[in-house]
Design a protein around this motif. Structure first.
Motif, PDB file in Angstrom:
ATOM      1  N   ILE A 293       0.844  -1.208   0.000  1.00  0.00           N
ATOM      2  CA  ILE A 293       0.000   0.000   0.000  1.00  0.00           C
ATOM      3  C   ILE A 293       0.875   1.254   0.000  1.00  0.00           C
ATOM      4  O   ILE A 293       0.591   2.230  -0.713  1.00  0.00           O
ATOM      5  N   ALA A 294       1.939   1.241   0.807  1.00  0.00           N
ATOM      6  CA  ALA A 294       2.848   2.387   0.826  1.00  0.00           C
ATOM      7  C   ALA A 294       3.489   2.607  -0.539  1.00  0.00           C
ATOM      8  O   ALA A 294       3.673   3.749  -0.981  1.00  0.00           O
ATOM      9  N   LEU A 295       3.814   1.514  -1.241  1.00  0.00           N
ATOM     10  CA  LEU A 295       4.408   1.626  -2.582  1.00  0.00           C
ATOM     11  C   LEU A 295       3.431   2.259  -3.561  1.00  0.00           C
ATOM     12  O   LEU A 295       3.790   3.165  -4.325  1.00  0.00           O
ATOM     13  N   TRP A 296       2.172   1.807  -3.555  1.00  0.00           N
ATOM     14  CA  TRP A 296       1.173   2.373  -4.458  1.00  0.00           C
ATOM     15  C   TRP A 296       0.851   3.820  -4.104  1.00  0.00           C
ATOM     16  O   TRP A 296       0.580   4.640  -4.990  1.00  0.00           O
ATOM     17  N   ARG A 297       0.889   4.141  -2.825  1.00  0.00           N
ATOM     18  CA  ARG A 297       0.679   5.544  -2.440  1.00  0.00           C
ATOM     19  C   ARG A 297       1.808   6.430  -2.952  1.00  0.00           C
ATOM     20  O   ARG A 297       1.573   7.567  -3.382  1.00  0.00           O
ATOM     21  N   LYS A 298       3.043   5.914  -2.919  1.00  0.00           N
ATOM     22  CA  LYS A 298       4.170   6.678  -3.456  1.00  0.00           C
ATOM     23  C   LYS A 298       4.019   6.889  -4.961  1.00  0.00           C
ATOM     24  O   LYS A 298       4.397   7.942  -5.489  1.00  0.00           O
ATOM     25  N   VAL A 299       3.483   5.889  -5.652  1.00  0.00           N
ATOM     26  CA  VAL A 299       3.312   6.010  -7.099  1.00  0.00           C
ATOM     27  C   VAL A 299       2.248   7.051  -7.440  1.00  0.00           C
ATOM     28  O   VAL A 299       2.411   7.860  -8.365  1.00  0.00           O
ATOM     29  N   LEU A 300       1.148   7.061  -6.682  1.00  0.00           N
ATOM     30  CA  LEU A 300       0.001   7.897  -7.021  1.00  0.00           C
ATOM     31  C   LEU A 300       0.011   9.262  -6.345  1.00  0.00           C
ATOM     32  O   LEU A 300      -0.698  10.170  -6.793  1.00  0.00           O
ATOM     33  N   TYR A 301       0.781   9.421  -5.278  1.00  0.00           N
ATOM     34  CA  TYR A 301       0.710  10.659  -4.499  1.00  0.00           C
ATOM     35  C   TYR A 301       1.057  11.912  -5.302  1.00  0.00           C
ATOM     36  O   TYR A 301       0.403  12.947  -5.131  1.00  0.00           O
ATOM     37  N   PRO A 302       2.076  11.912  -6.179  1.00  0.00           N
ATOM     38  CA  PRO A 302       2.344  13.135  -6.952  1.00  0.00           C
ATOM     39  C   PRO A 302       1.159  13.618  -7.772  1.00  0.00           C
ATOM     40  O   PRO A 302       0.986  14.827  -7.977  1.00  0.00           O
ATOM     41  N   PHE A 303       0.308  12.692  -8.239  1.00  0.00           N
ATOM     42  CA  PHE A 303      -0.842  13.084  -9.047  1.00  0.00           C
ATOM     43  C   PHE A 303      -1.965  13.691  -8.203  1.00  0.00           C
ATOM     44  O   PHE A 303      -2.942  14.197  -8.751  1.00  0.00           O
ATOM     45  N   ALA A 304      -1.801  13.638  -6.862  1.00  0.00           N
ATOM     46  CA  ALA A 304      -2.765  14.325  -6.002  1.00  0.00           C
ATOM     47  C   ALA A 304      -2.717  15.829  -6.227  1.00  0.00           C
ATOM     48  O   ALA A 304      -3.696  16.535  -5.953  1.00  0.00           O
ATOM     49  N   VAL A 305      -1.591  16.332  -6.731  1.00  0.00           N
ATOM     50  CA  VAL A 305      -1.489  17.756  -7.053  1.00  0.00           C
ATOM     51  C   VAL A 305      -2.528  18.131  -8.100  1.00  0.00           C
ATOM     52  O   VAL A 305      -3.204  19.169  -7.991  1.00  0.00           O
ATOM     53  N   LEU A 306      -2.683  17.299  -9.120  1.00  0.00           N
ATOM     54  CA  LEU A 306      -3.664  17.575 -10.169  1.00  0.00           C
ATOM     55  C   LEU A 306      -5.085  17.510  -9.614  1.00  0.00           C
ATOM     56  O   LEU A 306      -5.960  18.293 -10.013  1.00  0.00           O
ATOM     57  N   VAL A 307      -5.333  16.574  -8.710  1.00  0.00           N
ATOM     58  CA  VAL A 307      -6.656  16.483  -8.080  1.00  0.00           C
ATOM     59  C   VAL A 307      -6.955  17.748  -7.290  1.00  0.00           C
ATOM     60  O   VAL A 307      -8.066  18.298  -7.349  1.00  0.00           O
ATOM     61  N   MET A 308      -5.967  18.257  -6.559  1.00  0.00           N
ATOM     62  CA  MET A 308      -6.157  19.472  -5.785  1.00  0.00           C
ATOM     63  C   MET A 308      -6.420  20.682  -6.695  1.00  0.00           C
ATOM     64  O   MET A 308      -7.229  21.562  -6.361  1.00  0.00           O
ATOM     65  N   LEU A 309      -5.771  20.729  -7.836  1.00  0.00           N
ATOM     66  CA  LEU A 309      -5.997  21.841  -8.757  1.00  0.00           C
ATOM     67  C   LEU A 309      -7.397  21.783  -9.362  1.00  0.00           C
ATOM     68  O   LEU A 309      -8.025  22.825  -9.590  1.00  0.00           O
ATOM     69  N   VAL A 310      -7.890  20.572  -9.620  1.00  0.00           N
ATOM     70  CA  VAL A 310      -9.276  20.439 -10.096  1.00  0.00           C
ATOM     71  C   VAL A 310     -10.246  20.942  -9.031  1.00  0.00           C
ATOM     72  O   VAL A 310     -11.241  21.614  -9.337  1.00  0.00           O
ATOM     73  N   LEU A 311      -9.947  20.648  -7.763  1.00  0.00           N
ATOM     74  CA  LEU A 311     -10.810  21.114  -6.682  1.00  0.00           C
ATOM     75  C   LEU A 311     -10.783  22.641  -6.536  1.00  0.00           C
ATOM     76  O   LEU A 311     -11.750  23.239  -6.056  1.00  0.00           O
ATOM     77  N   SER A 312      -9.675  23.259  -6.939  1.00  0.00           N
ATOM     78  CA  SER A 312      -9.544  24.709  -6.750  1.00  0.00           C
ATOM     79  C   SER A 312     -10.284  25.513  -7.813  1.00  0.00           C
ATOM     80  O   SER A 312     -10.671  26.660  -7.561  1.00  0.00           O
ATOM     81  N   LEU A 313     -10.474  24.969  -9.010  1.00  0.00           N
ATOM     82  CA  LEU A 313     -11.045  25.742 -10.109  1.00  0.00           C
ATOM     83  C   LEU A 313     -12.472  26.232  -9.844  1.00  0.00           C
ATOM     84  O   LEU A 313     -12.806  27.365 -10.244  1.00  0.00           O
ATOM     85  N   PRO A 314     -13.352  25.462  -9.184  1.00  0.00           N
ATOM     86  CA  PRO A 314     -14.698  26.006  -8.918  1.00  0.00           C
ATOM     87  C   PRO A 314     -14.698  27.299  -8.113  1.00  0.00           C
ATOM     88  O   PRO A 314     -15.647  28.088  -8.223  1.00  0.00           O
ATOM     89  N   PHE A 315     -13.662  27.568  -7.325  1.00  0.00           N
ATOM     90  CA  PHE A 315     -13.611  28.801  -6.544  1.00  0.00           C
ATOM     91  C   PHE A 315     -13.477  30.028  -7.438  1.00  0.00           C
ATOM     92  O   PHE A 315     -13.778  31.140  -7.012  1.00  0.00           O
ATOM     93  N   ALA A 316     -13.013  29.838  -8.673  1.00  0.00           N
ATOM     94  CA  ALA A 316     -12.897  30.966  -9.596  1.00  0.00           C
ATOM     95  C   ALA A 316     -14.267  31.435 -10.082  1.00  0.00           C
ATOM     96  O   ALA A 316     -14.404  32.575 -10.534  1.00  0.00           O
TER      97      ALA A 316
END
Length: 382
Positions: A293-316
């Motif tokens: 699980i820790a290995l898969w989290r390391k693989v996917l965690y950088p892409f959480a940045v893109l998820v956070m940016l998608v969450l930010s756009l509705p505030f505009a």
């Protein structure tokens, strides 16, 4: 990159850098306070505590980057909404899909930065931080067991010799990757105890071999019962022979990299070290769920940045009358912290319930991505 993309990227990157260093400074202060408990023990001075916390800063960056990206994007969009800049962009022909594509393009360098810190810089500085602390305290690393670390080691046979299974107990792991107070219980191919070996210390010589020093070896051999006596399988008879050796070269699949996982938590290890340790556990038929699980989290965690940016756009799309900038930023902080908490909680639940590791690691991100897409569609329609 278009003109509006360069303008937006400049605003997001500047705000991102400020928020990242502001949050890391806050964590630096709290980490330093928690480290003060060890100051005064051994040679551990205040300067060593500051150095240790500074070496942990890259890992703090790695943890904070997705939240910092979310807060910085929300702040920039809230400012643009307050000054009607984003409204002008929309009137000029900027659609929601183009805005989302431009924002994801801006997030790619942040994803790369997250990967570099999490895979290269962070694991190295974390191990260096632990070594600084251990050398200053004059202590060693061990597991939660009072007897030290227990590791299963299987050495395959080569035709002349049969497969050997060992249970290795390492009492102490020094910062320079040498081991001491070693006990080795060796079993034959039929899982009968054949050898008990103790060593004062050990050093890794080359791939597949350790050099043990101050070795005492106790060999166990079956003794056939007398002809008039029936063999009792529940009470076998052995004879032992004890030999002392100043040095003993031992063939083993264990490496300092495998033992070094004790220096850092799985979430702060590199993907290569995690993968090698998972392979070692699987080859020895041990539970590797936590590390997978820790290995898969390391693989996917950088892409959480893109998820956070998608969450930010509705505030505009929320005008100033819908809430001041500070309220929006506070909402972004709460949203980012909830993602971190949910991500950690879900990984623990997945470990306890032995859920598939890719699903456990990806589910929090997929849920928040769906939430961001839904909020974006709702804001675009209203």
């Amino acid at each position: 990159m278009r003109l509006y993309e360069r303008y937006l990227a400049k605003q997001v990157y500047l705000t991102f850098a400020f928020i990242l260093f502001a949050f890391s400074g806050l964590f630096f202060f709290f980490d330093l306070i928690s480290e003060l408990n060890a100051v005064g023990h051994g040679n551990y001075k205040f300067s060593y505590a500051v150095l240790r916390v500074m070496l942990q800063t890259p890992s703090r960056f790695y943890e904070i980057i997705p939240v910092a990206a979310l807060i910085s994007a929300i702040y920039v969009f809230a400012q643009m909404a307050a000054s009607s800049e984003f409204t002008i962009f929309r009137v000029s022909g900027l659609s929601t899909h183009r805005a989302l594509g431009s924002l994801l393009k801006i997030g790619v360098p942040i994803v790369v930065l997250t990967f570099v810190i999490g895979e290269i810089i962070g694991p190295y500085t974390d191990q260096l931080s632990e070594r600084v602390r251990l050398e200053a305290l004059g202590s060693s690393v061990s597991s939660n067991f009072q007897s030290g670390v227990w590791v299963k080691d299987t050495v395959p046979g080569n035709g002349a010799t049969a497969q050997v299974t060992r249970f290795v107990n390492v009492g102490e792991l020094k910062p320079d990757a040498t081991i001491s107070n070693v006990r080795i219980y060796e079993f034959d191919s039929q899982f009968r105890l054949a050898d008990v070996r103790t060593a004062q210390s050990g050093r890794y010589m080359r791939p597949g071999q350790w050099l043990l020093k101050g070795v005492t070896e106790t060999q166990l051999h079956d003794v056939a019962p007398a002809a008039a006596t029936a063999k009792d399988v529940l009470n076998p008879v052995y004879k032992s022979a004890q030999v002392s050796m100043p040095e003993y070269p031992m063939r083993s699949e264990l490496t300092p990299q495998i033992l070094s996982v004790l220096l850092v938590a799985p979430d702060r290890m590199s993907m290569t070290n995690l993968f090698s340790y998972v392979q070692h556990l699987r080859e020895n038929h041990q539970d590797a769920q936590r590390y997978v699980i820790a290995l898969w989290r390391k693989v996917l965690y950088p892409f959480a940045v893109l998820v956070m940016l998608v969450l930010s756009l509705p505030f505009a799309y929320l005008h100033t009358r819908a809430g001041v900038v500070g309220v929006k930023v506070f909402g972004g902080i709460m949203l980012g912290m909830s993602f971190q908490l949910f991500n950690t909680l879900f990984s623990h639940i997945g470990t306890l319930n032995t859920w598939p590791a890719p699903l456990t690691a990806a589910t929090p991100g997929l849920i928040y991505l769906a939430l961001g897409v839904f909020a974006l569609r709702w804001a675009d329609r209203h």
